[in-house]
Design a protein around this motif. Sequence first.
Motif, short mmCIF file in Angstrom:
data_model
loop_
_atom_site.label_atom_id
_atom_site.label_comp_id
_atom_site.label_asym_id
_atom_site.label_seq_id
_atom_site.Cartn_x
_atom_site.Cartn_y
_atom_site.Cartn_z
N LEU A 215 -18.39 22.11 12.09
CA LEU A 215 -20.08 22.11 12.40
C LEU A 215 -20.32 20.71 12.90
O LEU A 215 -21.15 20.71 13.94
N THR A 218 -19.50 21.23 16.83
CA THR A 218 -20.18 22.20 17.50
C THR A 218 -21.60 21.71 17.76
O THR A 218 -22.47 21.85 18.67
N ARG A 219 -22.00 20.64 16.68
CA ARG A 219 -23.36 20.39 16.81
C ARG A 219 -23.38 19.23 18.06
O ARG A 219 -24.37 19.19 18.63
N ILE A 224 -24.39 25.47 18.85
CA ILE A 224 -25.18 26.21 17.75
C ILE A 224 -26.72 26.02 17.80
O ILE A 224 -27.05 24.81 18.35
N GLU A 226 -30.49 25.19 16.16
CA GLU A 226 -31.24 24.41 14.94
C GLU A 226 -31.12 25.19 13.82
O GLU A 226 -30.82 24.63 12.76
N GLU A 228 -29.29 27.54 12.68
CA GLU A 228 -27.77 27.78 12.37
C GLU A 228 -27.48 26.49 11.78
O GLU A 228 -26.63 26.64 10.70
N GLU A 229 -27.45 25.38 12.36
CA GLU A 229 -27.22 24.11 12.01
C GLU A 229 -27.89 23.84 10.62
O GLU A 229 -27.14 23.21 9.71
N SER A 233 -25.32 23.71 7.28
CA SER A 233 -25.40 22.31 6.80
C SER A 233 -25.48 22.43 5.15
O SER A 233 -24.98 21.92 4.22
#
Length: 508
Positions: A215, A218-219, A224, A226, A228-229, A233
Amino acid sequence: MSIKAPRAAFFLALMPFHAVAETPLSAIDWLSDSITEPVVMLPTPEPAITDSAASEEITTAPLDTPQANAVGLLPPSATGLPRRLWGPGDPAEIARLIRAEAVETLPAGQALLRTLMLAEADPPDAAPNSSEMLLARVDKLLDLGLVEEAGALLSQAGTASPELFRRAFDVSLLLGQETDACTAMRERPDVAPTFPARIFCLARGGDWNAAALTLGTTRALGQITEDEEALLSRFLDPDLYEGEDPLRPPQRPTPLVFRMHEAVGEPLPSGTLPRAFAHADLRTTSGWKAQVEAAERLARTGALDANRLLGLYTERRPAASGGVWERVDAVQKLDTAVKSGDPGAVARALPPAWERMNEAGLAPALAALYGEEVARLPLTGAAGGMAFRLGLLSPSYEAIAARYRPETREERLLVAIARGLPPERPEGMAALALGGLAQGALPPARTASLINDGRLGEALLHALDDLAAGRNGDPRRLSDALATFRAVGLESTARRAALEYLILAEPA
């Protein structure tokens, strides 16, 4: 209870199955982007998704699966359809026709559509190794809400192509089998999971550190969105977000997003989502009302057995009134009356049960449960007419019609249709709609040409399209559908469709 032929088409056009109209997104619009090809490579390739947050070297599989279009759950001996159902047809055109089929149609049409989607048959001569028809069949089963059947079809075909794997992954999620979905992904090094799917499966496998690292990477790389993040999270560390505002509900959640929302304690209601999502609310973890409403949605397309719906209806006494509770109460009272065997009790309980279920598009389910039993009782008057019609919606329609003594012109018409006898000429719009039952009636030229060319499956898909149009107010096309069914030997489908057209269109 008289049948007004001109009113029939009017009510069909305005109130399909009495004001129940659902136009769910096609499965192709909401399936997860669970795998991608080509894959966007992270800096340091590693071998397996459970060992690292990085992407591995990817090999690709061909999109076409040998004989994929031939798989089915129902052999010709069960369907009555020939093994060369599709003949020399074009798979791309057949797939287009399948995807265009309406699932909101008469029950006889829904039953035939299910049979076609599940039929075991030789693939079209034109492209025997194509999988596009199989993909369309799976998607249509999902549109109908037949998730388990879609999964069984995929199990038979295998998931050699990314598109087949993508559907198998989502079917597992829809059925609450997340572990199976992630195991299948882990065992397939030739598919490239998208980052949300990768992170989800790493966490499901207990590798939280790798999931968090993926995560973060990829952030940083902007791989990804916003939304999806934010969801991922919370999925990885929900305690950090305790007390914060809920996430923004997605407009078109995929099965993966749906399951993650559920996991973070922010479940999405399935009532506004495509029908396949309703299976999530059938679990005992859902409230009783949610279970009943989900069961009703699935029962309307034949995706749920009527006895399972009855089990939910009779689970306990309703604690409220209005809406779904009126149906629950009415069916409970009818169930008690039928079990008592008291004709008087049934005569009192049947009208409200018929009215409530018919206006909700659930009269076919009521007929499956009680049609044969109430038709055998010595009921008279309005209750007797309702029992007769409910019986005609059951599989025993012909036997029920054979022993019934019709009292009106409308009832004589129903009896004749059910028994396959020449009916008295109906009036108005019904005369146009039922023309396909007349002696010597022929299918439309387009459909007849397909039949003569050995493309029976395509002819039936066109007839089903005609049937849906007829149910929605075009009587001539309903007549074409009936003529086609009779021409190819589907006499029972033709009779049942005609009976449903007349009975279900009629105001309660």
